[in-house]
Scaffold this active site. Structure first.
Site, short mmCIF file in Angstrom:
data_model
loop_
_atom_site.label_atom_id
_atom_site.label_comp_id
_atom_site.label_asym_id
_atom_site.label_seq_id
_atom_site.Cartn_x
_atom_site.Cartn_y
_atom_site.Cartn_z
N ASP A 117 -8.24 -14.05 -12.22
CA ASP A 117 -9.14 -13.53 -13.05
C ASP A 117 -8.62 -12.88 -14.28
OD1 ASP A 117 -11.32 -12.35 -14.36
OD2 ASP A 117 -12.40 -11.86 -12.67
N ASP A 166 -4.08 1.25 0.75
CA ASP A 166 -4.88 0.24 0.88
C ASP A 166 -5.12 0.43 2.65
OD1 ASP A 166 -5.92 -2.65 -0.80
OD2 ASP A 166 -6.17 -2.38 1.33
N ILE A 192 -8.45 6.06 2.43
CA ILE A 192 -8.32 7.25 1.57
C ILE A 192 -8.93 8.40 2.15
CG2 ILE A 192 -10.31 6.68 -0.11
CD1 ILE A 192 -6.87 8.29 -1.08
N GLU A 193 -10.35 8.01 2.87
CA GLU A 193 -10.79 9.26 3.57
C GLU A 193 -9.96 9.60 4.91
OE1 GLU A 193 -13.66 6.48 1.54
OE2 GLU A 193 -12.14 6.25 2.86
N GLU A 243 -20.44 -3.34 -1.84
CA GLU A 243 -19.17 -2.93 -1.02
C GLU A 243 -18.93 -1.41 -1.11
OE1 GLU A 243 -15.94 -5.31 -2.61
OE2 GLU A 243 -16.38 -7.10 -1.30
N ARG A 271 -10.43 -9.64 -15.89
CA ARG A 271 -10.23 -8.56 -15.11
C ARG A 271 -8.44 -7.89 -15.04
NH1 ARG A 271 -7.16 -8.19 -10.38
NH2 ARG A 271 -7.80 -6.86 -8.68
N HIS A 280 -14.49 -13.58 -11.77
CA HIS A 280 -14.94 -13.73 -10.18
C HIS A 280 -16.09 -12.82 -9.84
CE1 HIS A 280 -12.83 -10.03 -9.59
NE2 HIS A 280 -13.47 -9.97 -8.23
N GLY A 305 -7.17 1.40 -3.14
CA GLY A 305 -7.50 -0.09 -2.68
C GLY A 305 -6.49 -0.90 -3.58
N GLU A 347 -9.54 -0.92 -8.79
CA GLU A 347 -10.48 -2.03 -9.21
C GLU A 347 -11.56 -1.86 -7.88
OE1 GLU A 347 -12.62 -4.52 -8.77
OE2 GLU A 347 -11.06 -6.14 -8.48
N SER A 367 -15.41 5.51 -2.30
CA SER A 367 -14.06 5.96 -1.99
C SER A 367 -13.35 6.64 -2.95
CB SER A 367 -13.31 4.98 -1.12
OG SER A 367 -14.03 4.58 -0.06
#
Length: 540
Positions: free
Chosen positions: A228, A277, A305-306, A330, A231, A488, A255, A321, A335
């Protein structure tokens, strides 16, 4: 959470709901069946894109459609459990044909231990009891040929293999735990307590969130995102075009996927990049980072990450992203905000820094006939009841720009450096001003010079714009509007069961409510009120 009741009073509490709460509960019940659909079993074919409902059905499909008898291969090559696992992973990895398998003679090409690694996450073909599957067939063959002694020997061998398999599994689990501890120990401060969790996404247990992260474990979704250009090049142009923002900074990539944003940051001069991730793709990211000699700058951590602790107290920049369909699908922004509140240093920045969600009216008679009116007459049968299932499901697709018949209206603006998670659920009033009449009746279409021709709103489209503009010289933005280059994310279309007639110049008042699905906080429920019409849509 319910309020605690006073056990000293015998009065029955008033459990009646307000009108708004009744609407929400009705909406939840209305779409509950949509969420339960996802519970079905799906087994991917070894040779094509088809998904089947069970392992035996998949084997039958492979034999009937592709001429490959999997059980016959197992017997022909005398495969044990390990051999069977390697064969399945080999077929999925190499994508060989049935003719290739049929022509095998002598040593098999999947003997290497590299094919012990699953080629497909959660592959149900690897979770079967091989002996149970082929056992009955072996019994019939043995009795028919009078080989009772051979059958007993096979049974004993099966028991021995089962014992070895259990021992190997125990060793593998022990090694996996050691590897996990070792990997975490390389990047984490073991003495620091992890952050406390708050918010719907943070409160999800790892097993409850497994399906979401598993979906990002396969390379194909990352290939789609990397290809993409809108992006990826927007992130590249901002990061690499503003080296003064990133030079000597500590950057957190939430992420990280394949690590492309982390490598952009390293190229822009970041002193240290921490990439996080939870999905399995991070193992490929580790190889990618090493291949580009960036392992001294980029540290990769597997986990949510939490749930983890970073090897630093604070970071200067957070990049991510995180955008989903209709921006908020989502709930990955939750997060990012968690990371911002936990780790971002005073004066630091989150990128992207700002985003908008917009709506516009759509006049597309062809789409309405194809998706909605179709059910009025299906081969001479009435199926109007199907509309109740079709309409509430938001559609993600690329719209033809000429079908947009109103000015866009921004319904929400988010400042990623200041917004809170509670503000990600919202209600907003809006106005759609009609600018075109693209679908007219035969009688009116002859009056092409007039601007008051009647057209029909068949749907409402939602999309978002992204801005990288905080504290930078070279500002970058991109849009997922139907009028811009395709991404996308496409657009999110909310179909109307009954089109609304309008004229060019009309202003249509509406209200939208966006909230997380309480049963699946990564899904969205979107309620639209337009004129005298109201509909709740599910995006999941």
């Amino acid at each position: 959470m319910a309020e605690p009741t006073d056990t000293h009073h015998d009065e029955v509490p008033d459990l009646s709901l307000s009108e708004g709460e009744e609407d929400e509960d009705n909406d939840e019940e209305q779409w509950q069946w949509m969420e339960e659909e996802a519970d079905g079993v799906s087994v991917s074919c070894l040779f094509c894109q088809r998904s089947l409902n069970s392992v035996p059905e998949t084997f039958q499909h492979c034999q009937s459609d592709h001429g490959v008898n999997i059980l016959q291969l197992v017997k022909a090559h005398r495969l044990d459990d390990y051999g069977y696992i390697k064969m399945i992973n080999y077929i999925r990895t190499v994508k060989c044909s049935g003719e290739t398998l049929a022509a095998l003679d002598g040593a098999v090409p999947w003997d290497s231990d590299e094919f012990m690694k699953p080629a497909l996450p959660d592959d149900l073909l690897l979770q079967i009891d091989l002996e149970e599957l082929v056992g009955a067939e072996l019994v019939v063959d043995a009795v028919a040929s009078g080989q009772a002694e051979a059958l007993l020997q096979r049974a004993q061998q099966a028991e021995e293999r089962a014992a070895r398999s259990e021992e190997a599994l125990a060793r593998a689990m022990e090694d996996l735990q050691k590897l996990k501890v070792l990997a975490q120990g390389l990047v984490l401060n073991a003495g620091r307590p992890g952050p406390s969790c708050s918010g719907a996404i943070a409160e999800l247990r790892e097993d409850e969130d497994e399906a979401y992260f598993s979906s990002y474990g396969h390379y194909s979704i990352h290939e789609e995102m990397l290809k993409d250009k809108v992006r990826t090049e927007s992130y590249r142009d901002f990061i690499c075009g503003n080296p003064d923002v990133f030079k000597d900074k500590v950057v957190l990539d939430v992420g990280c996927g394949t690590g492309i944003l982390s490598m952009f940051a390293a190229r822009a001069g970041a002193k240290k990049v921490i990439a996080v991730d939870q999905s399995e793709i991070i193992y490929q990211a580790m190889d990618i980072v090493r291949s580009n000699q960036l392992e001294n700058t980029i540290t990769l951590i597997k986990g949510r990450i939490e749930d983890i602790s970073l090897p630093v107290e604070k970071v200067d920049i957070i990049i991510s992203e995180w955008m989903g369909y209709f921006l908020l699908f989502e709930s990955m922004l939750d997060s990012v905000l968690f990371a911002r509140d936990m780790y971002l240093a005073e004066g630091g920045s989150v990128y992207p820094s700002r985003c908008n969600i917009s709506l516009a009216a759509v006049g597309d008679t062809e789409k309405h006939c194809d998706r909605i009116a179709f059910w009025d007459d299906v081969y001479g049968f009435k199926m109007e009841c199907m509309k109740k299932a079709v309409v509430p499901e938001a559609v993600v697709e690329v719209l033809k720009p000429e079908t947009v018949i109103s000015e866009p209206t921004v319904i929400q603006t988010l400042d990623c450096n200041a917004v809170t998670t509670s503000e990600l659920e919202f209600t907003a009033d809006f106005t759609l001003k009609m600018t075109a009449s693209t679908h007219c009746t035969e009688e009116i279409s002859k009056q092409t010079s007039k601007l008051t021709e009647i057209t029909l709103i068949n749907a409402v489209v939602g999309y978002f714009d992204i801005f990288f503009d905080r504290g930078s010289t070279n500002k970058v933005m991109f849009s997922t509007s139907p009028q811009c280059s395709k991404t996308h994310w496409k657009q999110t279309v909310f179909l109307l069961e009954n089109p609304i007639p309008v004229q060019s110049g009309d202003e249509l008042l509406g209200r939208i409510t966006v909230r997380k699905n309480r049963k699946d906080p990564r899904a969205l429920l979107v309620t639209l009120n337009l004129a005298d019409w109201r509909q709740t849509y599910s995006l999941q």
